[in-house]
Write a protein that holds these residues in place. Sequence first.
Motif, PDB file in Angstrom:
ATOM      1  N   LYS A   5      50.677  26.856  13.385  1.00 51.87           N
ATOM      2  CA  LYS A   5      50.455  27.951  12.443  1.00 51.87           C
ATOM      3  C   LYS A   5      49.620  27.507  11.255  1.00 51.87           C
ATOM      4  O   LYS A   5      48.707  28.210  10.819  1.00 51.87           O
ATOM      5  CB  LYS A   5      51.793  28.519  11.964  1.00 51.87           C
ATOM      6  N   GLU A  71      44.513  58.838  24.150  1.00 54.75           N
ATOM      7  CA  GLU A  71      45.113  57.524  23.998  1.00 54.75           C
ATOM      8  C   GLU A  71      46.041  57.170  25.154  1.00 54.75           C
ATOM      9  O   GLU A  71      46.624  56.113  25.154  1.00 54.75           O
ATOM     10  CB  GLU A  71      45.887  57.478  22.685  1.00 54.75           C
ATOM     11  N   PRO A  97      54.816  48.069  33.589  1.00 59.07           N
ATOM     12  CA  PRO A  97      55.516  49.152  32.893  1.00 59.07           C
ATOM     13  C   PRO A  97      55.476  50.463  33.678  1.00 59.07           C
ATOM     14  O   PRO A  97      54.490  50.784  34.339  1.00 59.07           O
ATOM     15  CB  PRO A  97      54.750  49.268  31.574  1.00 59.07           C
ATOM     16  N   GLU A 118      52.228  51.095  35.811  1.00 62.83           N
ATOM     17  CA  GLU A 118      50.940  51.133  35.131  1.00 62.83           C
ATOM     18  C   GLU A 118      49.820  50.470  35.944  1.00 62.83           C
ATOM     19  O   GLU A 118      48.646  50.790  35.745  1.00 62.83           O
ATOM     20  CB  GLU A 118      51.090  50.441  33.775  1.00 62.83           C
ATOM     21  N   ARG A 143      58.769  50.091  29.441  1.00 60.45           N
ATOM     22  CA  ARG A 143      59.532  48.898  29.813  1.00 60.45           C
ATOM     23  C   ARG A 143      60.867  49.234  30.479  1.00 60.45           C
ATOM     24  O   ARG A 143      61.332  48.511  31.351  1.00 60.45           O
ATOM     25  CB  ARG A 143      59.787  48.044  28.559  1.00 60.45           C
ATOM     26  N   SER A 159      60.506  44.738  32.783  1.00 64.14           N
ATOM     27  CA  SER A 159      59.784  43.499  32.494  1.00 64.14           C
ATOM     28  C   SER A 159      60.547  42.279  33.012  1.00 64.14           C
ATOM     29  O   SER A 159      60.136  41.145  32.793  1.00 64.14           O
ATOM     30  CB  SER A 159      59.534  43.355  30.995  1.00 64.14           C
ATOM     31  N   ASP A 179      58.938  55.592  19.126  1.00 64.47           N
ATOM     32  CA  ASP A 179      58.476  54.199  19.134  1.00 64.47           C
ATOM     33  C   ASP A 179      59.147  53.366  20.217  1.00 64.47           C
ATOM     34  O   ASP A 179      58.861  52.180  20.358  1.00 64.47           O
ATOM     35  CB  ASP A 179      58.688  53.556  17.763  1.00 64.47           C
ATOM     36  N   LEU A 211      67.078  49.153  21.611  1.00 61.09           N
ATOM     37  CA  LEU A 211      66.372  48.378  22.627  1.00 61.09           C
ATOM     38  C   LEU A 211      65.682  47.142  22.055  1.00 61.09           C
ATOM     39  O   LEU A 211      65.120  46.353  22.805  1.00 61.09           O
ATOM     40  CB  LEU A 211      65.370  49.271  23.367  1.00 61.09           C
ATOM     41  N   HIS A 212      65.729  46.974  20.739  1.00 62.37           N
ATOM     42  CA  HIS A 212      65.298  45.698  20.166  1.00 62.37           C
ATOM     43  C   HIS A 212      66.402  44.649  20.324  1.00 62.37           C
ATOM     44  O   HIS A 212      66.162  43.464  20.137  1.00 62.37           O
ATOM     45  CB  HIS A 212      64.937  45.863  18.690  1.00 62.37           C
ATOM     46  N   PRO A 358      53.688  59.453  19.681  1.00 60.78           N
ATOM     47  CA  PRO A 358      52.752  59.362  18.549  1.00 60.78           C
ATOM     48  C   PRO A 358      51.375  59.943  18.874  1.00 60.78           C
ATOM     49  O   PRO A 358      50.671  60.422  17.997  1.00 60.78           O
ATOM     50  CB  PRO A 358      52.673  57.855  18.299  1.00 60.78           C
ATOM     51  N   ASP A 359      50.980  59.915  20.144  1.00 61.62           N
ATOM     52  CA  ASP A 359      49.680  60.456  20.537  1.00 61.62           C
ATOM     53  C   ASP A 359      49.664  61.965  20.632  1.00 61.62           C
ATOM     54  O   ASP A 359      48.594  62.569  20.716  1.00 61.62           O
ATOM     55  CB  ASP A 359      49.274  59.881  21.898  1.00 61.62           C
ATOM     56  N   ASP A 382      47.259  67.520  21.444  1.00 61.84           N
ATOM     57  CA  ASP A 382      46.972  66.744  20.240  1.00 61.84           C
ATOM     58  C   ASP A 382      47.407  67.575  19.032  1.00 61.84           C
ATOM     59  O   ASP A 382      46.807  68.603  18.729  1.00 61.84           O
ATOM     60  CB  ASP A 382      45.468  66.448  20.193  1.00 61.84           C
ATOM     61  N   SER A 384      47.134  67.023  15.935  1.00 62.27           N
ATOM     62  CA  SER A 384      46.239  67.053  14.775  1.00 62.27           C
ATOM     63  C   SER A 384      45.079  68.018  14.986  1.00 62.27           C
ATOM     64  O   SER A 384      44.589  68.625  14.042  1.00 62.27           O
ATOM     65  CB  SER A 384      45.715  65.657  14.461  1.00 62.27           C
ATOM     66  N   THR A 385      44.643  68.182  16.224  1.00 62.08           N
ATOM     67  CA  THR A 385      43.512  69.078  16.489  1.00 62.08           C
ATOM     68  C   THR A 385      43.940  70.374  17.167  1.00 62.08           C
ATOM     69  O   THR A 385      43.202  71.349  17.167  1.00 62.08           O
ATOM     70  CB  THR A 385      42.477  68.394  17.395  1.00 62.08           C
TER      71      THR A 385
ATOM     72  N   ILE B   2      42.338  70.772   9.412  1.00 63.74           N
ATOM     73  CA  ILE B   2      42.418  69.311   9.358  1.00 63.74           C
ATOM     74  C   ILE B   2      41.701  68.834   8.101  1.00 63.74           C
ATOM     75  O   ILE B   2      40.549  69.167   7.855  1.00 63.74           O
ATOM     76  CB  ILE B   2      41.758  68.685  10.586  1.00 63.74           C
ATOM     77  N   ARG B  51      45.381  61.177  12.686  1.00 61.66           N
ATOM     78  CA  ARG B  51      46.390  60.898  13.709  1.00 61.66           C
ATOM     79  C   ARG B  51      47.060  59.563  13.472  1.00 61.66           C
ATOM     80  O   ARG B  51      48.264  59.407  13.645  1.00 61.66           O
ATOM     81  CB  ARG B  51      45.761  60.914  15.096  1.00 61.66           C
ATOM     82  N   THR B  55      51.294  58.728  12.544  1.00 64.14           N
ATOM     83  CA  THR B  55      52.220  58.022  13.426  1.00 64.14           C
ATOM     84  C   THR B  55      53.268  57.243  12.647  1.00 64.14           C
ATOM     85  O   THR B  55      54.254  56.808  13.214  1.00 64.14           O
ATOM     86  CB  THR B  55      51.487  57.014  14.322  1.00 64.14           C
ATOM     87  N   TYR B 126      51.429  33.109  16.827  1.00 64.29           N
ATOM     88  CA  TYR B 126      51.546  31.987  15.895  1.00 64.29           C
ATOM     89  C   TYR B 126      50.793  32.181  14.591  1.00 64.29           C
ATOM     90  O   TYR B 126      51.018  31.419  13.656  1.00 64.29           O
ATOM     91  CB  TYR B 126      51.088  30.694  16.599  1.00 64.29           C
TER      92      TYR B 126
END
Lengths: 407, 176
Positions: A5, A71, A97, A118, A143, A159, A179, A211-212, A358-359, A382, A384-385, B2, B51, B55, B126
Motif C-alpha cells: 500500500k 446500464e 452472477p 451473466e 450473487r 459466487s 444496493d 448480506l454483508h 438504481p438504474d 428510466d 429521470s427521463t 429534468i 441519475r 442513486t 490495496y
Amino acid sequence: MTDLKELLDGVAGQAKLYDGMERAITVARRRRRALRLAPVAAAVVLAVALVAVWVPLHRQPGGSDVAAPGELTWLPGRVGVPEQPLPPLPADRAVAPGVLTYMAYDPPNFGGATLLTEDGRQYRLAGRGEEPFSATGISPDGRWLLTVRGGKAVLRDLSGAAERQIATGDGMGMSWSPDGRWLAVWTNTWSPDERAPSPENATSSVSVIDLHAPQEPPVRLTRLPAQSRMIGVLDSGELVLTPIDLHRTLDVWMIDPKTGERRRHYTLDATPWLPQQKYLPFTEQALTPDGRTLLVRSFLKVVGDYPDSDDLLAVDLETGRVTRRYPLPDPHPLPYTVKGPPEAVDLSDNRALVAVLPDGVLLQHIGRPETGGGPFVIELLDLSTGKLHPASDLSAGVYRIHAVRGG
Amino acid sequence: VIVDDDDGFRDFVRARLARLSRVAYLLTGDHHAAEDLVQTVLIKVAARWSRVSATRQPDAYVRKIVYHEHVSAWRRRRRLKEQSTARLPETAGRRDEADDAVRRLLLERALARLTPRQRAVIVLRYFEDLSELDAAAALGCSVGTVKSQTHHALGRLRVLAPELADLIRNPREALV
C-alpha cells in the motif's frame, strides 16, 4: 516497514491533478442538446450497425446475445431456451452472477425452473416432475439466489457453494434492497385447522438478512403492523410496509430491521391521484431507492372516464402529491396465448413491476410476438427521463418468468 | 422536468478529483492516459449526473465507470502500440541499495506488465482498500474472480519484481 500500500501511495503521488471538470460539463451539455435534436433515423441506423457488429462477435451459448441498452449490461437483449438438456446448477462450485429465472415450455427443458447467469449459461434448478418452486429471487448484484419450495426458503451464494435455509412458513415473499445488501423474507403461517388461509388470518413474520454478513443468523421480526404486507426494503435496511386492506388512504410504515420498531409512518390520501378508484388493493406499490417517493400503479387500465389509470405515479411521501407521471404506452393491448406445458394459457396483456433498481424500474411486459417482441419483454423505465426502454426479449420457448435480478 | 445540476456535479468532482487522478495514474502509469481516463469518466458522469446523484451511491457508480473505462481504453491502446518500458531501469540493485524512487519504478514497471484486470484489482484492494465484495461490484464480476485475480496479480508482481517480493504480500496475510 514499507508494504504494498505504501508503495502504491508512492506511485500515485506522482499523479497530477487532471482537471477536466468544466470540459466535461460543456461536452455533457452539448451531448444532451444533440440527443434532443438528433434525428431518430440516425439513431436507428447506428443501433442497427452496432447490433450487426456486436452479435456475430459476442454470441453467447444458450441463445443469449445483444447487450441491453442503458446500464443493464448484465441483461442480455434476447434470451432463448437451449435445445439441449440443461445441466443442473452445480452444488459444489461458483457460477456467474444470476440474471433471471424462468420456466421453459419446450422439451427437453420444459416444466422445471431454469437459471440464466451473466455469462449466458443456463442451469436447471428443478426438473419436470420435481416439486416446483413457489418463488425464486435473485439479488440486485446477481450473487444470491433465493428459492422457496415446500415451505422452505433457501439462500444460495452463486459466487461459491454455500447454501442454507433461512425461513420456513406456508406463504412467502421476498424483497431485496436496491444496493443488494438486505434481503427480507416475508412469511405467513396459518394454523393447521385453517380452512381458508388468506393474508388476513395469517401470522406474519419477516426474516431480515444482512448480506454483508451472510453468515449471521437472520433477524426475525414478529411485531409487525396488523394486516400489513411488505412492499420493499431500503438501502438503510428499513422494511417498507403497507396495509393489506386499502381504501382511500394509504399508510406506509418504515420498520427498523433490527428491532421491528416503526421509524416513520406516512398516511397518504389517494383521492387526488386515483380519483376514480375506490379500492387501492388494485394497485402496485414500490418505493424509490432514496425512500422518498412512492411509486403507485393501478392495474385497471380504464376506470370510468379516467384514461391514465395505468400510468406509474410518483408520489412524494412528505407532501402526498404526485410529482411525476410516467406513461406506459401499450400499442398491443390484446391477450396472448402461450402454449403448454401442461396446457396453453391465455396471458392478459399487462405489465408487472419486477424491481426498483438504481438504474430505474424493471417491468415485465406481456406483449404480442407478431407485433414487436414478447410474449415476455423486460423493460427499463428510466425515472429521470421517463423513457421506457425494451431491455430483454424472451420470445422463444419461455412459458413463465419467475424472477429477474433485483426482484 | 429534468434540471441539469451542474453545481452539484462541480461540488462532487472538486471533493474527489485528487483521489480520482491518483487512481487513474495508478491504473494507467502514464500522465496522458490518466488524463484521458479522468476526462472520459467525468464526461460520462456529467452526462448522467441527475441519475448518478439520485442513486445515493455516486462514488460506487463513478468507481465502476473508472474501472470499466480503464479496461476498455487499455484494449483500444493495445491495438495502437506496445507499451514502452524504455524509461524504466533494466535491473534493480540489491534491496539495501534500492531507495524509495527505485522501488516505485520497479513497482511501476511490474504493474505495467499486469493485465488491466489484475492491475485494477491491485488498486482496488490495496490502494482503495476495498473489500472483495466491493471490488467485485466495481469490476462487475464475482467475489471468486476478485480472489483469483488478486492471487494471480500478487504472484505475478513477485515474479516481475523479485526485489520487492517481501514487500508485495497480502496485508491480511501479514496480520495473521
